[in-house]
Motif scaffolding. Structure first.
Motif, PDB file in Angstrom:
ATOM      1  N   ILE A  92      11.007   4.274  -6.361  1.00 22.97           N
ATOM      2  CA  ILE A  92      11.039   4.593  -4.936  1.00 22.97           C
ATOM      3  C   ILE A  92       9.739   5.286  -4.545  1.00 22.97           C
ATOM      4  CG2 ILE A  92      12.346   5.665  -3.076  1.00 22.97           C
ATOM      5  CD1 ILE A  92      13.808   3.487  -4.740  1.00 22.97           C
ATOM      6  N   VAL A  93       9.069   4.744  -3.539  1.00 26.48           N
ATOM      7  CA  VAL A  93       7.793   5.291  -3.064  1.00 26.48           C
ATOM      8  C   VAL A  93       7.770   5.227  -1.541  1.00 26.48           C
ATOM      9  CG1 VAL A  93       6.525   4.569  -5.135  1.00 26.48           C
ATOM     10  CG2 VAL A  93       6.671   3.022  -3.170  1.00 26.48           C
ATOM     11  N   TYR A  94       6.746   5.825  -0.946  1.00 30.67           N
ATOM     12  CA  TYR A  94       6.501   5.662   0.487  1.00 30.67           C
ATOM     13  C   TYR A  94       5.490   4.536   0.674  1.00 30.67           C
ATOM     14  CZ  TYR A  94       9.119   9.644   2.245  1.00 30.67           C
ATOM     15  OH  TYR A  94      10.135  10.497   2.614  1.00 30.67           O
ATOM     16  N   VAL A  95       5.891   3.539   1.424  1.00 29.13           N
ATOM     17  CA  VAL A  95       5.040   2.370   1.657  1.00 29.13           C
ATOM     18  C   VAL A  95       4.440   2.474   3.056  1.00 29.13           C
ATOM     19  CG1 VAL A  95       4.981  -0.151   1.786  1.00 29.13           C
ATOM     20  CG2 VAL A  95       6.527   0.972   0.170  1.00 29.13           C
ATOM     21  N   GLU A  96       3.158   2.277   3.153  1.00 32.50           N
ATOM     22  CA  GLU A  96       2.485   2.339   4.463  1.00 32.50           C
ATOM     23  C   GLU A  96       3.116   1.344   5.427  1.00 32.50           C
ATOM     24  OE1 GLU A  96      -1.720   1.917   4.323  1.00 32.50           O
ATOM     25  OE2 GLU A  96      -2.040   3.641   2.999  1.00 32.50           O
ATOM     26  N   GLY A  97       3.510   1.844   6.592  1.00 32.55           N
ATOM     27  CA  GLY A  97       4.068   0.989   7.622  1.00 32.55           C
ATOM     28  C   GLY A  97       5.542   0.669   7.450  1.00 32.55           C
ATOM     29  N   ALA A  98       6.148   1.126   6.357  1.00 30.11           N
ATOM     30  CA  ALA A  98       7.551   0.783   6.105  1.00 30.11           C
ATOM     31  C   ALA A  98       8.409   1.988   5.739  1.00 30.11           C
ATOM     32  CB  ALA A  98       7.649  -0.267   4.998  1.00 30.11           C
ATOM     33  N   GLY A  99       7.792   3.151   5.492  1.00 36.73           N
ATOM     34  CA  GLY A  99       8.571   4.304   5.050  1.00 36.73           C
ATOM     35  C   GLY A  99       8.956   4.162   3.590  1.00 36.73           C
TER      36      GLY A  99
ATOM     37  N   ARG B 291       0.843  -1.187   0.000  1.00 35.10           N
ATOM     38  CA  ARG B 291       0.000   0.000   0.000  1.00 35.10           C
ATOM     39  C   ARG B 291       0.882   1.241   0.000  1.00 35.10           C
ATOM     40  NH1 ARG B 291      -4.805  -1.505   4.380  1.00 35.10           N
ATOM     41  NH2 ARG B 291      -5.582  -3.364   3.275  1.00 35.10           N
ATOM     42  N   ILE B 292       0.715   2.063  -1.023  1.00 39.38           N
ATOM     43  CA  ILE B 292       1.548   3.256  -1.179  1.00 39.38           C
ATOM     44  C   ILE B 292       0.884   4.443  -0.496  1.00 39.38           C
ATOM     45  CG2 ILE B 292       2.592   4.828  -2.848  1.00 39.38           C
ATOM     46  CD1 ILE B 292       2.611   2.496  -4.835  1.00 39.38           C
ATOM     47  N   ASP B 293       1.659   5.151   0.311  1.00 36.77           N
ATOM     48  CA  ASP B 293       1.186   6.357   0.979  1.00 36.77           C
ATOM     49  C   ASP B 293       1.506   7.545   0.079  1.00 36.77           C
ATOM     50  OD1 ASP B 293       0.592   8.507   2.575  1.00 36.77           O
ATOM     51  OD2 ASP B 293       1.464   7.643   4.397  1.00 36.77           O
ATOM     52  N   LYS B 294       0.497   8.058  -0.609  1.00 36.58           N
ATOM     53  CA  LYS B 294       0.694   9.118  -1.598  1.00 36.58           C
ATOM     54  C   LYS B 294       0.713  10.512  -0.978  1.00 36.58           C
ATOM     55  CE  LYS B 294      -1.277   6.411  -5.387  1.00 36.58           C
ATOM     56  NZ  LYS B 294      -2.289   6.369  -6.474  1.00 36.58           N
ATOM     57  N   SER B 295       0.578  10.576   0.337  1.00 41.53           N
ATOM     58  CA  SER B 295       0.603  11.889   0.992  1.00 41.53           C
ATOM     59  C   SER B 295       2.030  12.424   1.123  1.00 41.53           C
ATOM     60  CB  SER B 295      -0.045  11.803   2.379  1.00 41.53           C
ATOM     61  OG  SER B 295       0.705  10.951   3.242  1.00 41.53           O
ATOM     62  N   TYR B 296       3.028  11.565   0.911  1.00 41.79           N
ATOM     63  CA  TYR B 296       4.427  11.979   1.005  1.00 41.79           C
ATOM     64  C   TYR B 296       4.963  12.331  -0.378  1.00 41.79           C
ATOM     65  CZ  TYR B 296       4.765  10.341   5.836  1.00 41.79           C
ATOM     66  OH  TYR B 296       4.593  10.178   7.184  1.00 41.79           O
ATOM     67  N   SER B 297       5.770  13.379  -0.438  1.00 36.35           N
ATOM     68  CA  SER B 297       6.434  13.754  -1.683  1.00 36.35           C
ATOM     69  C   SER B 297       7.703  12.924  -1.851  1.00 36.35           C
ATOM     70  CB  SER B 297       6.794  15.240  -1.659  1.00 36.35           C
ATOM     71  OG  SER B 297       7.656  15.557  -2.721  1.00 36.35           O
ATOM     72  N   CYS B 298       7.962  12.519  -3.077  1.00 32.99           N
ATOM     73  CA  CYS B 298       9.156  11.723  -3.360  1.00 32.99           C
ATOM     74  C   CYS B 298      10.122  12.480  -4.266  1.00 32.99           C
ATOM     75  CB  CYS B 298       8.759  10.396  -4.015  1.00 32.99           C
ATOM     76  SG  CYS B 298       7.869   9.282  -2.925  1.00 32.99           S
ATOM     77  N   ASP B 299      10.123  13.806  -4.169  1.00 28.42           N
ATOM     78  CA  ASP B 299      10.967  14.614  -5.050  1.00 28.42           C
ATOM     79  C   ASP B 299      12.454  14.307  -4.851  1.00 28.42           C
ATOM     80  OD1 ASP B 299       8.721  15.769  -6.069  1.00 28.42           O
ATOM     81  OD2 ASP B 299       8.826  17.579  -4.825  1.00 28.42           O
ATOM     82  N   ILE B 300      12.883  14.207  -3.579  1.00 24.39           N
ATOM     83  CA  ILE B 300      14.296  13.931  -3.306  1.00 24.39           C
ATOM     84  C   ILE B 300      14.683  12.564  -3.849  1.00 24.39           C
ATOM     85  CG2 ILE B 300      15.982  13.518  -1.467  1.00 24.39           C
ATOM     86  CD1 ILE B 300      14.535  15.571   0.217  1.00 24.39           C
ATOM     87  N   GLU B 301      13.794  11.595  -3.640  1.00 22.61           N
ATOM     88  CA  GLU B 301      14.074  10.235  -4.103  1.00 22.61           C
ATOM     89  C   GLU B 301      14.137  10.185  -5.637  1.00 22.61           C
ATOM     90  OE1 GLU B 301      12.853  10.326  -0.092  1.00 22.61           O
ATOM     91  OE2 GLU B 301      11.766  11.040  -1.850  1.00 22.61           O
ATOM     92  N   LYS B 302      13.264  10.976  -6.291  1.00 22.42           N
ATOM     93  CA  LYS B 302      13.280  11.016  -7.761  1.00 22.42           C
ATOM     94  C   LYS B 302      14.574  11.645  -8.272  1.00 22.42           C
ATOM     95  CE  LYS B 302       8.265  11.166  -8.410  1.00 22.42           C
ATOM     96  NZ  LYS B 302       7.089  12.007  -8.803  1.00 22.42           N
ATOM     97  N   SER B 303      15.061  12.639  -7.535  1.00 20.20           N
ATOM     98  CA  SER B 303      16.283  13.324  -7.980  1.00 20.20           C
ATOM     99  C   SER B 303      17.485  12.381  -7.922  1.00 20.20           C
ATOM    100  CB  SER B 303      16.541  14.574  -7.135  1.00 20.20           C
ATOM    101  OG  SER B 303      16.837  14.221  -5.790  1.00 20.20           O
ATOM    102  N   ILE B 304      17.572  11.556  -6.874  1.00 19.63           N
ATOM    103  CA  ILE B 304      18.712  10.639  -6.802  1.00 19.63           C
ATOM    104  C   ILE B 304      18.544   9.485  -7.791  1.00 19.63           C
ATOM    105  CG2 ILE B 304      17.842   9.111  -4.956  1.00 19.63           C
ATOM    106  CD1 ILE B 304      20.734   9.050  -3.871  1.00 19.63           C
ATOM    107  N   ALA B 305      17.292   9.115  -8.086  1.00 23.45           N
ATOM    108  CA  ALA B 305      17.067   8.080  -9.094  1.00 23.45           C
ATOM    109  C   ALA B 305      17.523   8.581 -10.466  1.00 23.45           C
ATOM    110  CB  ALA B 305      15.601   7.684  -9.125  1.00 23.45           C
TER     111      ALA B 305
END
Length: 565
Positions: free
Chosen positions: A185-192, A157-171
């Motif tokens: 790279i995404v934010y996963v509920e319960g796992a970060g 389950r992906i938590d879409k409330s978090y921005s992944c801009d930093i993660e996209k930049s390193i990707a």
């Protein structure tokens, strides 16, 4: 940071396993390596089942599906034994691992992947025209892997409330520098932060490929301004040099690794950062002991090394960058993110791997072997040991660690049944537990775990580990003990169960009553401490329940024996 057990090293298991082509026959050779730390125990298991430590299995190129299935069963039986680890061996006798049937999911995936790797090596060589039988055998192996994992898939389950801009930049940075990824790279509920598959991935597919050029290793320290100082310190390890280097490098605006350091959290939230309340909440558990030992080790290292460097070389080691808090942050970084990698020169080096650090741990990982640089591509590859569907979180294994270790050095307690959540027992085995003619009984240390993991709760087993029960039996009956239902044997069993009940009742008392705390509104560290304490209580409670059930079982049999007399 000099305790080697805290560093992850998951290298492919290599041995002299091979396939020999002779006329129209393939001879598959499986060998138990002599340097296996449990060679004697595994040798005994193999011999008990009619196998040699170097077994040869023939497979005709003019095959039938039945012959392929029979060959796979035999190969798998041997591979299971070869890949048993210490915990599986210790608890396996009770759970009938010695019958070489399914022992654990970890063991099954390891065994099947070792067979697949052997077959892949032969198939890729293309030295023989009649390879259909090997391909059919490999297909059967892959089918077995897929079937074994079907019940262990976890919905992502992906938590879409978090921005992944930093993660996209390193990707994107990684892609520009030669990284090949089939993950997002995404934010996963319960796992970060975690990584999900962008397409369906099969066994053997490469989920992630990292060029050596962006891996952070000791070579960077050698070219830094601090190396000429550090190399003169007796006994300093390359890991400690890297740790000291990273404390300064994270603040270097011109660092080659700046984008990597920018993606790191300001706080790692591992057990090493537990506050006083969390430490107190974990009192009486293995977690408390592990955290206190680790922090003491680090504090001594900081006081003896870092303070001296700042005092003697303030220009190179600015005191404001080398505080205790910054040192602890760097320790958490290296403990939770480092991997030991085997480079082309054959040396193992502790490294930080940009992008790969986003992969989370799982009790049922997709990736289990990722520690060797490819000699052809000069990259570090992360191949799948089991399939990963599109949109599913792709996980690797940090190692076969207990919950206490994972909390202390990684900051989480895995969900599900962790077979490595064991409680070591401080029992002096003595001479009674050193039987040379029975290597399966010669255990120097003993342990218990949740008895719900055991398959055998019958008389003489009770869901408890056989080596432990046998130790208590030998203490009472020096001569060989035959597990038969006689009055004298049953009386011994009752004594053993009473002793165990007493031991674990005391352990349960030390854990205290369950804490009535609002877990939702408490701090992260207290919550982790309480969750672990609950787990410890659950394990001890299961042992007490098994002892009680076993005592009643033995008592019932004893009553029958006495009535017959």
């Amino acid at each position: 940071m000099e305790d080697p057990k805290l560093l992850v090293c998951l290298l492919q298991h290599f041995s002299s396993n091979k396939i020999i082509v002779k006329d129209d026959t393939f001879i598959i050779v499986l060998e138990l390596p002599e340097d296996d730390p449990f060679f004697d125990k595994k040798k005994k298991l193999l011999c008990d089942k009619g196998f040699d430590i170097k077994e040869q299995i023939q497979l005709q190129s003019s095959f039938s599906l039945d012959s392929v299935a029979t060959t796979l069963r035999k190969i798998l039986h041997i591979a299971r034994i070869i890949h048993l680890d210490e915990v599986e061996l210790y608890f396996g006798e009770n759970d009938e691992c010695s019958s070489v049937e399914y022992c654990s999911l970890r063991n099954e995936v390891e065994a099947l992947n070792s067979i697949a790797a052997l077959l892949d090596g032969m198939l890729s060589s293309k030295t023989h025209r009649e390879m259909n039988v090997l391909q059919t055998l490999r297909d059967a192996v892959v089918d077995r892997i897929e079937n074994s994992m079907e019940d262990n898939r976890v919905e992502t389950r992906i938590d879409k409330s978090y921005s992944c801009d930093i993660e996209k930049s390193i990707a994107e940075w990684g892609q520009r520098n030669g990284v090949h990824s089939r993950l997002e790279i995404v934010y996963v509920e319960g796992a970060g932060r975690g990584a999900i598959a962008t397409e369906d991935l099969k066994v053997g597919d490469i989920a992630l490929e990292i060029p050596v050029s962006i891996i952070i290793s000791e070579e960077l320290v050698r070219h830094s301004d601090m190396y000429h100082i550090l190399e003169k310190i007796d006994g300093i390890s390359s890991e400690t040099m890297l740790l000291l280097w990273s404390m300064k490098e994270r603040h270097n605006c011109n660092s080659k690794s700046k984008i990597y350091f920018d993606t790191l959290p300001k706080e790692f939230n591992t057990g090493l950062s537990f506050g006083v309340d969390a430490i107190m909440a974990s009192d009486g558990t293995l977690l408390f002991d592990e955290i206190m030992q680790a922090k003491e080790h680090l504090r001594v290292q900081y006081d003896e090394l870092v303070s001296a460097l700042c005092n003697n070389y303030p220009d190179v080691f600015p005191p404001e960058l080398y505080t205790w808090e910054q040192f602890l942050w760097a320790c958490e970084l290296w403990y939770s993110n480092s991997m030991k990698i085997k480079f082309l020169d054959g040396k193992l080096r502790t490294c930080l791997i940009p992008i790969a650090g986003f992969l989370n741990h799982s009790l049922h990982p997709h990736i289990i072997h990722y520690g060797k640089v490819d000699s052809i591509t000069n990259t570090l590859k992360f191949p799948l040991s089991r399939p990963c569907r599109v949109g599913e979180q792709c996980c690797l294994s940090y190692g076969n660690f207990s919950g206490a270790h994972l909390i202390t050095f990684y900051g989480f307690l895995p969900q599900g049944d962790n077979r490595y959540d064991i409680i070591p027992l401080d029992i002096d085995a003595g001479e009674a537990d050193s039987t040379e003619d029975c290597p399966m009984s010669s255990w120097a240390t003993h342990m218990v775990r949740g008895t719900w993991l055991s398959k055998n709760h019958n008389i003489f087993c009770y869901g408890l580990p056989c080596p432990l029960l046998d130790l208590f039996r030998r203490a009472r009956v020096p001569m060989p003990y035959t597990k038969t239902i006689t009055q004298s044997n049953l009386e011994i069993e009752m004594e053993i169960l009473e002793d165990l009940q007493s031991t674990f009742s005391n352990m349960m008392e030390n854990l205290g009553d369950p804490d009535l705390v609002d877990r939702e509104n408490t701090s992260w560290d207290v919550k982790l401490a309480l969750d672990f304490k609950d787990l410890q209580r659950r394990i001890v409670s299961s042992i007490l329940t098994s002892c009680d059930a076993g005592f009643k079982l033995v008592q019932n049999e004893l009553s029958k024996c006495m009535a017959e007399e």
